[in-house]
Design a protein around this motif. Structure first.
Motif, PDB file in Angstrom:
ATOM      1  N   VAL A   1       0.834  -1.203   0.000  1.00  9.71           N
ATOM      2  CA  VAL A   1       0.000   0.000   0.000  1.00  9.71           C
ATOM      3  C   VAL A   1       0.869   1.254   0.000  1.00  9.71           C
ATOM      4  N   ALA A   2       1.944   1.238   0.791  1.00  6.52           N
ATOM      5  CA  ALA A   2       2.831   2.404   0.864  1.00  6.52           C
ATOM      6  C   ALA A   2       3.455   2.705  -0.489  1.00  6.52           C
ATOM      7  N   HIS A   3       3.846   1.666  -1.204  1.00  4.00           N
ATOM      8  CA  HIS A   3       4.454   1.875  -2.527  1.00  4.00           C
ATOM      9  C   HIS A   3       3.413   2.355  -3.536  1.00  4.00           C
ATOM     10  N   ASP A   4       2.240   1.721  -3.528  1.00  5.83           N
ATOM     11  CA  ASP A   4       1.213   2.061  -4.516  1.00  5.83           C
ATOM     12  C   ASP A   4       0.650   3.461  -4.302  1.00  5.83           C
ATOM     13  N   LYS A   5       0.529   3.872  -3.044  1.00  2.00           N
ATOM     14  CA  LYS A   5      -0.087   5.167  -2.737  1.00  2.00           C
ATOM     15  C   LYS A   5       0.936   6.277  -2.525  1.00  2.00           C
ATOM     16  N   GLY A   6       2.209   5.934  -2.516  1.00  4.62           N
ATOM     17  CA  GLY A   6       3.247   6.947  -2.402  1.00  4.62           C
ATOM     18  C   GLY A   6       3.511   7.454  -0.998  1.00  4.62           C
ATOM     19  N   ILE A   7       3.117   6.695   0.014  1.00  2.00           N
ATOM     20  CA  ILE A   7       3.361   7.160   1.384  1.00  2.00           C
ATOM     21  C   ILE A   7       4.738   6.737   1.897  1.00  2.00           C
ATOM     22  N   ASP A   8       5.512   6.090   1.037  1.00  2.00           N
ATOM     23  CA  ASP A   8       6.855   5.664   1.450  1.00  2.00           C
ATOM     24  C   ASP A   8       7.947   6.572   0.888  1.00  2.00           C
ATOM     25  N   SER A   9       7.560   7.720   0.336  1.00  2.00           N
ATOM     26  CA  SER A   9       8.543   8.577  -0.325  1.00  2.00           C
ATOM     27  C   SER A   9       9.538   9.205   0.646  1.00  2.00           C
ATOM     28  N   LYS A  10       9.186   9.278   1.920  1.00  2.00           N
ATOM     29  CA  LYS A  10      10.082   9.875   2.903  1.00  2.00           C
ATOM     30  C   LYS A  10      10.607   8.857   3.910  1.00  2.00           C
ATOM     31  N   THR A  11      10.617   7.594   3.499  1.00  2.00           N
ATOM     32  CA  THR A  11      11.156   6.554   4.365  1.00  2.00           C
ATOM     33  C   THR A  11      12.630   6.815   4.650  1.00  2.00           C
ATOM     34  N   GLU A  12      13.018   6.682   5.902  1.00  2.00           N
ATOM     35  CA  GLU A  12      14.396   6.934   6.311  1.00  2.00           C
ATOM     36  C   GLU A  12      15.156   5.625   6.466  1.00  2.00           C
ATOM     37  N   GLU A  13      16.467   5.687   6.282  1.00  2.00           N
ATOM     38  CA  GLU A  13      17.298   4.496   6.463  1.00  2.00           C
ATOM     39  C   GLU A  13      17.260   4.056   7.924  1.00  2.00           C
ATOM     40  N   HIS A  14      17.174   2.766   8.115  1.00  2.00           N
ATOM     41  CA  HIS A  14      17.073   2.233   9.467  1.00  2.00           C
ATOM     42  C   HIS A  14      18.371   2.450  10.233  1.00  2.00           C
ATOM     43  N   ALA A  15      18.247   2.799  11.511  1.00  2.00           N
ATOM     44  CA  ALA A  15      19.431   3.036  12.342  1.00  2.00           C
ATOM     45  C   ALA A  15      20.260   1.776  12.524  1.00  2.00           C
ATOM     46  N   SER A  16      19.617   0.613  12.363  1.00  2.00           N
ATOM     47  CA  SER A  16      20.339  -0.662  12.510  1.00  2.00           C
ATOM     48  C   SER A  16      20.607  -1.317  11.165  1.00  2.00           C
TER      49      SER A  16
END
Length: 353
Positions: free
Chosen positions: A277-292
């Protein structure tokens, strides 16, 4: 449904962290009442089992997969307060060691995957148990329905959190429709896994299932080749609760290790419901790199082990081992603290002296 860093803004993530911390604190107190000689040895195992099964993504629709959330299973097996702690331990291990679920989003994930699923599932479960016939089959049916409803409930909570603190400008209506739709399908898989697991334990050791306490089965005697109900005053050989938990514990641990170390290699590689859903709707555009992200076990693989099957299997086995140790340490500490606290009778006696 592990929410990564960057999906939810800092203020809402912090608020969710406060909610999660409060719920965990309440659960620590409540778990002392739930943990006894039956549930304490198994609570850490339940956490490890949830970790293992969450590695088994199953296909639910074209290009989408799902995995167990585990709140319903934990609540029914070991109690709602202990269930919240079980799933929280799993989420902590996944975030810190495996870079699965953002660290700044840990409060969001606990609120969504541990608190929401556990509370919704247990309320539905208890409601159904009260109206259904008191039998093993009813426990299994109630487990199925409760776990089925808990998954879309978690999807709704995520949507609400995103509506308040989402970092991208996306139609909430479209997100809600997509999230609930796909997670209803995932809920079916969750319901099957939960019902099968609860049903299997209830079939052999109903005394070990928190949600089945009070389930009474009439003692049967074979007379003339037929089974008949024993008289009410017929003594039993020994109470079920007196039997050792060791066999169940060993079987559960071996099953978890096999699932995480071997079966997980055959899990679906498709993105899960939230990722899709995040990819299809574009809500993952500001995903940050994981600290781990540089963790030796990031993405459920062992660093520098080139064979994918071996790398994933070793990571799964390590994850099960770490989770069962961490979970067991927490629950045994709570159990010991409970036994060391004076009872209300002892308090009244001390006050009267």
């Amino acid at each position: 449904m592990h929410v990564p860093d960057g999906f939810i803004n800092a203020p809402v993530s912090a608020a969710a962290g406060v909610v999660a911390a409060g719920a965990v604190a309440v659960s620590l107190r409540g778990a002392r009442r739930e943990l006894d000689e039956r549930t304490a040895p198994l609570a850490g195992l339940v956490a490890a089992f949830i970790f293992a099964v969450q590695m088994l993504n199953f296909p639910v629709a074209a290009g989408t997969s799902g995995h167990l959330l585990g709140g319903a299973l934990a609540a029914i097996l070991v109690g709602p307060y202990t269930g919240v702690l079980c799933v929280s331990v799993v989420l902590l291990m996944q975030g810190v060691l495996f870079a699965d679920g953002g660290l700044t989003a840990l409060g969001v994930n606990i609120t969504d995957m541990a608190i929401t699923t556990t509370v919704v599932a247990y309320l539905v479960f208890r409601g159904l148990v009260k109206v259904l016939p008191r039998s093993r089959r009813s426990i299994t049916v109630a487990s199925f329905v409760a776990s089925l409803l808990s998954v879309p409930a978690a999807a709704i909570v995520f949507t609400l959190l995103y509506a308040i603190g989402g970092t991208t400008d996306v139609s909430i209506g479209k997100v809600a429709t997509a999230m609930v739709g796909v997670h209803v399908l995932i809920g079916i898989g969750e319901a099957v896994i939960t019902a099968l697991t609860v049903g299997a334990v209830v079939a052999v050791r109903p005394d070990l299932v928190y949600g089945a306490r009070g389930l009474q089965q009439k003692l049967k005697l074979r007379v003339g080749g037929e089974l008949v109900d024993a008289a009410p005053n017929t003594p039993a050989a020994a109470p079920v609760a007196a039997r050792s938990h060791r066999k169940i514990w060993v079987i559960g641990l071996v099953t978890s290790l096999v699932l995480a170390g071997f079966v997980s290699f055959y899990a679906s590689a498709n993105p899960d419901g939230l990722e899709k859903v995040a990819h299809d709707k574009g809500i993952d555009s500001k995903t940050e790199e994981h600290a781990s992200a540089d963790s030796p076990l990031a993405d459920y693989g062992v660093k520098d082990v080139t064979d994918a099957r071996l790398s994933g299997g070793l990571a799964g086995v390590i994850g099960v081992g770490v989770t069962v140790v961490a979970g067991s340490a927490v629950f045994w500490a709570l159990r010991r603290r409970r036994t060391s606290e004076p009872t209300s009778t002892e308090v009244r006696t001390q006050e009267s002296v």
